[in-house]
Design a protein around this motif. Structure first.
Motif, PDB file in Angstrom:
ATOM      1  N   GLY A 299       0.826  -1.205   0.000  1.00 49.71           N
ATOM      2  CA  GLY A 299       0.000   0.000   0.000  1.00 49.71           C
ATOM      3  C   GLY A 299       0.854   1.246   0.000  1.00 49.71           C
ATOM      4  O   GLY A 299       0.960   1.940   1.023  1.00 49.71           O
ATOM      5  N   LEU A 300       1.449   1.567  -1.162  1.00 47.67           N
ATOM      6  CA  LEU A 300       2.340   2.713  -1.269  1.00 47.67           C
ATOM      7  C   LEU A 300       1.601   3.980  -1.703  1.00 47.67           C
ATOM      8  O   LEU A 300       0.586   3.908  -2.402  1.00 47.67           O
ATOM      9  N   THR A 301       2.139   5.121  -1.311  1.00 51.64           N
ATOM     10  CA  THR A 301       1.645   6.466  -1.680  1.00 51.64           C
ATOM     11  C   THR A 301       0.116   6.560  -1.638  1.00 51.64           C
ATOM     12  O   THR A 301      -0.537   6.877  -2.641  1.00 51.64           O
ATOM     13  N   PRO A 302      -0.510   6.278  -0.492  1.00 54.63           N
ATOM     14  CA  PRO A 302      -1.975   6.288  -0.414  1.00 54.63           C
ATOM     15  C   PRO A 302      -2.556   7.703  -0.450  1.00 54.63           C
ATOM     16  O   PRO A 302      -1.940   8.663  -0.004  1.00 54.63           O
ATOM     17  N   ASP A 303      -3.752   7.806  -1.044  1.00 49.58           N
ATOM     18  CA  ASP A 303      -4.525   9.057  -1.039  1.00 49.58           C
ATOM     19  C   ASP A 303      -5.906   8.719  -0.498  1.00 49.58           C
ATOM     20  O   ASP A 303      -6.683   7.987  -1.132  1.00 49.58           O
ATOM     21  N   LEU A 304      -6.224   9.256   0.685  1.00 49.83           N
ATOM     22  CA  LEU A 304      -7.428   8.903   1.439  1.00 49.83           C
ATOM     23  C   LEU A 304      -8.529   9.924   1.176  1.00 49.83           C
ATOM     24  O   LEU A 304      -8.275  11.127   1.131  1.00 49.83           O
ATOM     25  N   ILE A 305      -9.777   9.445   1.007  1.00 49.54           N
ATOM     26  CA  ILE A 305     -10.899  10.333   0.722  1.00 49.54           C
ATOM     27  C   ILE A 305     -12.162   9.819   1.404  1.00 49.54           C
ATOM     28  O   ILE A 305     -12.372   8.611   1.530  1.00 49.54           O
ATOM     29  N   HIS A 306     -13.010  10.743   1.876  1.00 48.55           N
ATOM     30  CA  HIS A 306     -14.296  10.384   2.474  1.00 48.55           C
ATOM     31  C   HIS A 306     -15.314  10.173   1.367  1.00 48.55           C
ATOM     32  O   HIS A 306     -15.383  10.942   0.408  1.00 48.55           O
ATOM     33  N   ILE A 307     -16.125   9.114   1.498  1.00 47.10           N
ATOM     34  CA  ILE A 307     -17.152   8.810   0.489  1.00 47.10           C
ATOM     35  C   ILE A 307     -18.525   9.264   0.984  1.00 47.10           C
ATOM     36  O   ILE A 307     -19.125  10.189   0.431  1.00 47.10           O
ATOM     37  N   SER A 308     -19.016   8.662   2.042  1.00 49.35           N
ATOM     38  CA  SER A 308     -20.333   9.014   2.577  1.00 49.35           C
ATOM     39  C   SER A 308     -20.496   8.361   3.936  1.00 49.35           C
ATOM     40  O   SER A 308     -20.123   7.197   4.124  1.00 49.35           O
ATOM     41  N   GLY A 309     -21.048   9.121   4.902  1.00 52.25           N
ATOM     42  CA  GLY A 309     -21.259   8.549   6.224  1.00 52.25           C
ATOM     43  C   GLY A 309     -19.976   8.031   6.823  1.00 52.25           C
ATOM     44  O   GLY A 309     -19.010   8.777   6.978  1.00 52.25           O
ATOM     45  N   SER A 310     -19.956   6.738   7.130  1.00 56.20           N
ATOM     46  CA  SER A 310     -18.761   6.119   7.725  1.00 56.20           C
ATOM     47  C   SER A 310     -17.873   5.434   6.700  1.00 56.20           C
ATOM     48  O   SER A 310     -16.927   4.727   7.064  1.00 56.20           O
ATOM     49  N   VAL A 311     -18.172   5.633   5.414  1.00 56.70           N
ATOM     50  CA  VAL A 311     -17.431   4.958   4.348  1.00 56.70           C
ATOM     51  C   VAL A 311     -16.315   5.849   3.807  1.00 56.70           C
ATOM     52  O   VAL A 311     -16.545   7.025   3.485  1.00 56.70           O
ATOM     53  N   TYR A 312     -15.121   5.262   3.664  1.00 58.13           N
ATOM     54  CA  TYR A 312     -13.946   5.967   3.143  1.00 58.13           C
ATOM     55  C   TYR A 312     -13.307   5.103   2.063  1.00 58.13           C
ATOM     56  O   TYR A 312     -13.545   3.903   1.985  1.00 58.13           O
ATOM     57  N   ALA A 313     -12.484   5.744   1.220  1.00 58.32           N
ATOM     58  CA  ALA A 313     -11.771   5.021   0.171  1.00 58.32           C
ATOM     59  C   ALA A 313     -10.325   5.468   0.139  1.00 58.32           C
ATOM     60  O   ALA A 313      -9.999   6.596   0.528  1.00 58.32           O
ATOM     61  N   VAL A 314      -9.455   4.574  -0.334  1.00 58.10           N
ATOM     62  CA  VAL A 314      -8.051   4.919  -0.505  1.00 58.10           C
ATOM     63  C   VAL A 314      -7.591   4.431  -1.876  1.00 58.10           C
ATOM     64  O   VAL A 314      -7.870   3.300  -2.278  1.00 58.10           O
ATOM     65  N   ALA A 315      -6.953   5.327  -2.616  1.00 56.34           N
ATOM     66  CA  ALA A 315      -6.295   4.963  -3.866  1.00 56.34           C
ATOM     67  C   ALA A 315      -4.812   4.818  -3.554  1.00 56.34           C
ATOM     68  O   ALA A 315      -4.232   5.652  -2.846  1.00 56.34           O
ATOM     69  N   TYR A 316      -4.180   3.772  -4.078  1.00 56.30           N
ATOM     70  CA  TYR A 316      -2.787   3.505  -3.697  1.00 56.30           C
ATOM     71  C   TYR A 316      -2.109   2.662  -4.773  1.00 56.30           C
ATOM     72  O   TYR A 316      -2.748   2.119  -5.688  1.00 56.30           O
ATOM     73  N   SER A 317      -0.805   2.572  -4.646  1.00 56.45           N
ATOM     74  CA  SER A 317      -0.016   1.702  -5.519  1.00 56.45           C
ATOM     75  C   SER A 317       0.137   0.360  -4.817  1.00 56.45           C
ATOM     76  O   SER A 317       0.799   0.266  -3.784  1.00 56.45           O
ATOM     77  N   GLY A 318      -0.510  -0.681  -5.371  1.00 54.54           N
ATOM     78  CA  GLY A 318      -0.558  -1.972  -4.701  1.00 54.54           C
ATOM     79  C   GLY A 318       0.552  -2.917  -5.144  1.00 54.54           C
ATOM     80  O   GLY A 318       1.636  -2.489  -5.543  1.00 54.54           O
ATOM     81  N   LEU A 319       0.265  -4.169  -5.044  1.00 59.58           N
ATOM     82  CA  LEU A 319       1.244  -5.196  -5.379  1.00 59.58           C
ATOM     83  C   LEU A 319       1.779  -4.983  -6.792  1.00 59.58           C
ATOM     84  O   LEU A 319       1.010  -4.789  -7.736  1.00 59.58           O
TER      85      LEU A 319
END
Length: 603
Positions: free
Chosen positions: A119-139
């Motif tokens: 999980g390299l260079t993650p960018d975290l963002i709120h989606i809705s309510g208690s839900v969040y998402a992260v874009a990252y450089s994976g395997l």
């Protein structure tokens, strides 16, 4: 200056001076040669100390093994989340508490391994309510996206017995094709990700995806287009206007580059014409290899600033113009070398007014923080306002956010690459500012005028109700609806601050044109709906437009009418003097006329 300190100021003398300014004063005297007319406009002094950086308030080592490239955001109230690359370069999520006074909880609230493969260079963002998402450089560098749940109390809630995350999508397959992603919300359930692709000659892509409010991710991307055909590293994606977006990135020959593109609400990345995707392009730094880790921020109108690592790895800020149609100015507006010894991985944030702060990796990798000024027109200060080395051992890839009032937090990679979190104080101007519809500060309002208020540097992403109350308002005072002169229903307005703790000019009172002149002194209160006691003024959580004098005075006579009256009086006096001189052939009497007034456009 803290609110408590402000309250200790002597009010009486200040108020008498304020009253004298708007009521006006005229003086006459005779016995000299000629006629003398003096018009004096009293202008307020600017608040001193804005941009001063205080000492460290508190700190927490949130991961004592690894804490690379952390991204810090608010969850709810005093709960915050940090996503970072931890042990074995896997992606970890940790939640902590940060009080409005800057005190950090002694331990983390919860922690979970969201990306067990990488999980390299993650960018975290709120989606809705208690839900969040992260874009990252994976395997293997695959571009990856995951959703998960963070409750308001900081609990990272597992999706089921076998996995923490809700859903996942590899938006780019193949080695190194999803490097350093930057994710942004487009509309509804549509999101866009700007990222690099090492497999295809480091091309830069914009990929759109769909994320539902419950965290479900579409099985396939909505669209994917190349916006940088030659090279793209460390892109930063920002919304401009309507369907227009801008990307600052490290481009061809590692030049500092800026492009605008069009992304529709349905996720379509629209080509500008038959031969190219992007609308416009500007190389904001043409020194080969010196456009590293650019971070773009909106200043005002069509003006934007980009902080980045430039020549000799020094830190630079440059300002540019981007029109609502995506047209970029042909050249930078202004440039300032804010870190002449080293300015790596900068993160820039608005403090208040013209003051901005930049957290960065300084000389010998020291965690550094500087404040500068950027005017609405894009003019940069020639010197820094203040400097703090918040970690003299190591402070890599800092992520800075606003907490409350003058309190800020920085998550960064510290000594031994462990994860650290620190809070500190940066002095800001008044959080609430009475103004006109254009956001220009104004503290006296005449009959028929509209009273607006704007907010700067409040708690980020927080709901407030705005009240007008009789001055003075003190700690523990109940908010009284009957004191609010607004005739709207309801009397109070609800606003929500953005990620910087700001909200735009908001109408709070339309003064009746036929109302009497009352010269009432009022304070404007922002009652925090998510902290403190709602309906009670709490210094720690709420905000006040002025703690030392009345925030606004209204209704008052129109200043232009006072000026007209004064001008007429001057003409009468001149006519009288010269008429007397003509009739008597005597030396004219000497008159000194002084008219003091002010529309008090600032405190």
């Amino acid at each position: 200056m803290k609110k408590i300190a402000k309250r200790e100021m002597e009010k009486k003398g200040v108020r008498e001076e304020e009253e004298r300014k708007w009521k006006g004063e005229a003086k006459f005297r005779g016995g000299g040669r000629g006629e003398k007319i003096i018009l004096v406009v009293l202008l307020p002094a600017a608040e001193a100390g804005v941009g001063n950086i205080g000492d460290e308030i508190d700190f927490l080592e949130f991961d004592d093994y690894k804490g690379n490239t952390p991204d810090l955001i608010q969850v709810s109230g005093n709960v915050y989340a940090i996503f970072y690359s931890g042990s074995s370069q896997d992606g970890y999520l940790t939640t902590v508490t940060i009080g409005s006074d800057g005190n950090i909880g002694n331990t983390v609230l919860d922690s979970a391994e969201i990306c067990p493969d990488q999980g390299l260079t993650p960018d975290l963002i709120h989606i809705s309510g208690s839900v969040y998402a992260v874009a990252y450089s994976g395997l293997n560098g695959w571009g990856s996206l995951k959703t998960f749940t963070i409750l308001d109390d900081g609990t990272v809630s597992p999706f089921n017995e076998t996995q923490v995350w809700i859903d996942c999508l590899r938006f780019e397959g193949g080695n190194g094709v999803g490097r350093e992603p930057s994710i942004i919300h487009i509309s509804g359930s549509v999101y866009a990700i700007a990222h690099g692709n090492e497999t295809e000659a480091n091309k830069g892509y914009i990929t759109t995806v769909e994320i539902a409010s419950n965290g479900a991710i579409s099985d396939a991307v909505l669209d994917k287009e190349v916006f940088a055909p030659y090279k793209c590293k460390t892109p930063d994606l920002i919304h401009i206007s309507g369907d227009v977006y801008a990307v600052a990135y490290r481009g061809h020959n590692d030049l500092g580059s800026l492009k605008t593109v069009k992304i529709f609400e349905n996720g379509t990345v629209s080509p500008f014409n038959e031969t190219q995707l992007w609308i416009d392009l500007l190389r904001f730094d043409t020194e080969t290899g010196k456009g590293v880790y650019p971070e773009i921020i909106h200043i005002s109108g069509n003006v934007y600033a980009i902080a980045y690592g430039g020549v000799d790895d020094d830190g630079f800020v440059k300002t540019v113009t981007i029109e609502s149609d995506g047209s970029i100015g042909d050249a930078v507006l202004d440039s300032f070398e804010f870190a002449p010894n080293n300015g790596g991985t900068p993160d820039i944030i608005h403090i208040s007014g013209d003051v901005y702060a930049i957290a960065y990796e300084g000389l010998t990798q020291q965690g550094s923080l500087k404040t500068i000024t950027i005017s609405d027109a894009g003019t940069l200060s020639e010197t820094c306002l203040d400097l703090l080395r918040f970690d003299t051992t190591q402070g890599k890839t800092p992520s800075i956010i606003h907490i409350s009032d003058s309190v800020y937090a920085v998550a960064y990679t510290g000594e031994s690459d462990d994860g650290y979190l620190k809070t500190l104080e940066i002095t800001s101007s008044d959080c609430l500012i009475s103004c006109d519809s254009g956001g220009n500060e104004k503290n006296q309002f005449a009959l028929g005028e509209n009273v607006f208020v704007k907010g700067e540097g409040l708690a980020a992403n927080t709901n407030y109700t705005i009240w007008i109350q009789l001055d003075p308002v003190s700690e523990g005072d109940a908010i009284v609806s009957a004191e609010d002169p607004s005739t709207t229903t309801p009397k109070n307005e609800t606003v929500k601050t953005d990620a910087q703790g700001d909200f735009p000019a908001t109408l709070i009172w339309s003064i009746n044109a036929s109302a009497p002149f009352t010269y009432h002194e009022y304070d404007i209160v922002a009652d925090n709906l998510e902290s403190g006691t709602v309906g009670i003024y709490n210094v720690a959580s709420d905000d006040l437009d002025s703690a030392s004098v009345a925030g606004i005075v209204a209704p008052v006579p129109d200043v232009s009418a006072l000026v007209l009256f004064a001008s007429g009086l001057v003409l009468v006096l001149v006519y009288f003097v010269w008429g007397r001189r003509k009739k008597t052939h005597l030396r004219p009497a000497f008159f000194s006329f002084s008219f003091f007034f002010s529309n008090n456009e600032g405190r």
